[in-house]
Design an enzyme around this catalytic site. Sequence first.
Site, mmCIF file in Angstrom:
data_model
loop_
_atom_site.group_PDB
_atom_site.id
_atom_site.type_symbol
_atom_site.label_atom_id
_atom_site.label_comp_id
_atom_site.label_asym_id
_atom_site.label_seq_id
_atom_site.Cartn_x
_atom_site.Cartn_y
_atom_site.Cartn_z
ATOM 1 N N THR A 38 45.579 35.494 26.830
ATOM 2 C CA THR A 38 46.113 36.431 27.936
ATOM 3 C C THR A 38 47.595 36.453 27.447
ATOM 4 O O THR A 38 48.144 35.872 26.835
ATOM 5 C CB THR A 38 46.089 35.609 29.184
ATOM 6 O OG1 THR A 38 46.920 36.370 30.083
ATOM 7 C CG2 THR A 38 46.588 34.147 28.988
ATOM 8 N N TYR A 42 48.446 28.392 34.471
ATOM 9 C CA TYR A 42 47.427 29.147 33.806
ATOM 10 C C TYR A 42 47.733 29.397 32.376
ATOM 11 O O TYR A 42 46.942 29.312 31.424
ATOM 12 C CB TYR A 42 46.881 30.221 34.601
ATOM 13 C CG TYR A 42 46.308 31.327 33.953
ATOM 14 C CD1 TYR A 42 44.870 31.180 33.525
ATOM 15 C CD2 TYR A 42 46.808 32.436 33.412
ATOM 16 C CE1 TYR A 42 44.192 31.997 32.939
ATOM 17 C CE2 TYR A 42 46.050 33.519 32.848
ATOM 18 C CZ TYR A 42 44.577 33.172 32.560
ATOM 19 O OH TYR A 42 44.010 34.222 31.703
#
Length: 336
Positions: free
Chosen positions: A117, A142
């Site tokens: 990501t 995350y």
Amino acid sequence: MANILVAGGAGFIGSHTVLALHEAGHHLVVLDNLSNGSSENLLFGELIVGDIRDGALLDRVITDHEIKAVIHFAASIEAGESVKDPMAFYANNVGGSLSLIESMVRNGVRSIVFSSTAAVYGQNEEAETLSEELPKKPINPYGHSKWMVECMLKDTAATGALDAISLRYFNAAGGDPEGRIGERHDPETHLIPLALDAARGARNEVKIFGTDYDTPDGTCIRDYIHVSDLADAHALALHQLLDRQDPSSGQTKAGYYDAFNLGTSRGHSVRDVMNTAKKVTGIDFPVIEDTRRPGDPARLVADATRAKSELKWSPDRSDLTTLMEDAWRFRRTLGN
Ligand code: UDP
């Protein structure tokens, strides 16, 4: 063509990748615990409901299906949730990936494409576009968890045990151009599906989180990338890794690792997205200006030069209008 294990393949990006790999002629085995994904998203492939933290299950799936390569999407993805419950994210994302990598190495599976990501870069606002070598400074658990897995893969590749490619997505959106599957999260927090829900009357309005950013129209800028273009990038990365397994390819046995940004290198503001959603749907839904959402960087735009030159990737469906039309084709079919 090969037997491919798609971990987390019943989610949004995973299920579109399953479609692309099926069309490329591969046999897909999807392992998903259905915590975020749904069997409805799977048009092809064999679904095994289970968790990647179950090493014995992984060993069985890999040997029973003679798996040649892995594509790994299985992870918790809500950045806000990760701040509230970091241990759950580290257990699932880092612990799960460790279990998967260990099982691959135990069973001699050499190739893995990992779903990473843009969150690995954190709030890097000096750069107009983000290139792969910029410092990795995630701002939430995350992002940390994804960066940790990238490190695990790179370190394991350095031992020669496997080859890995990490793909760093910017803002995934859109849906299958034929409208068979699309984006569906519960609860939904992403801008484009929320705007389309406002258009179809499934919600009263959509809010703009912050109008005082240092951007031309004051709202945040993101690089929206079509999920079918992301799926194509996975197929290209997988094929590069499978080629390395072919003894006639001339590749050495040394492990290979690389990471690529997947975006368009173009940014769109939240207001651009609202205007495009209204134009594509033909519906003038209510938009309300609200305060900033904590943790949102003003601008996140990819420098995707390397994915284009080295993976030979061309994100052809990612102009905002096409992407919105494809998202709308699926979204309008959902019940309220
Ligand atoms: N956003 C917004 N209203 C919403 C949801 C999102 O204004 O209801 C903004 C959000 O602040 C961000 C952009 O839209 O700037 C994209 O947000 P999304 O949650 O879709 O993806 P993210 O960039 O957070 O991964």
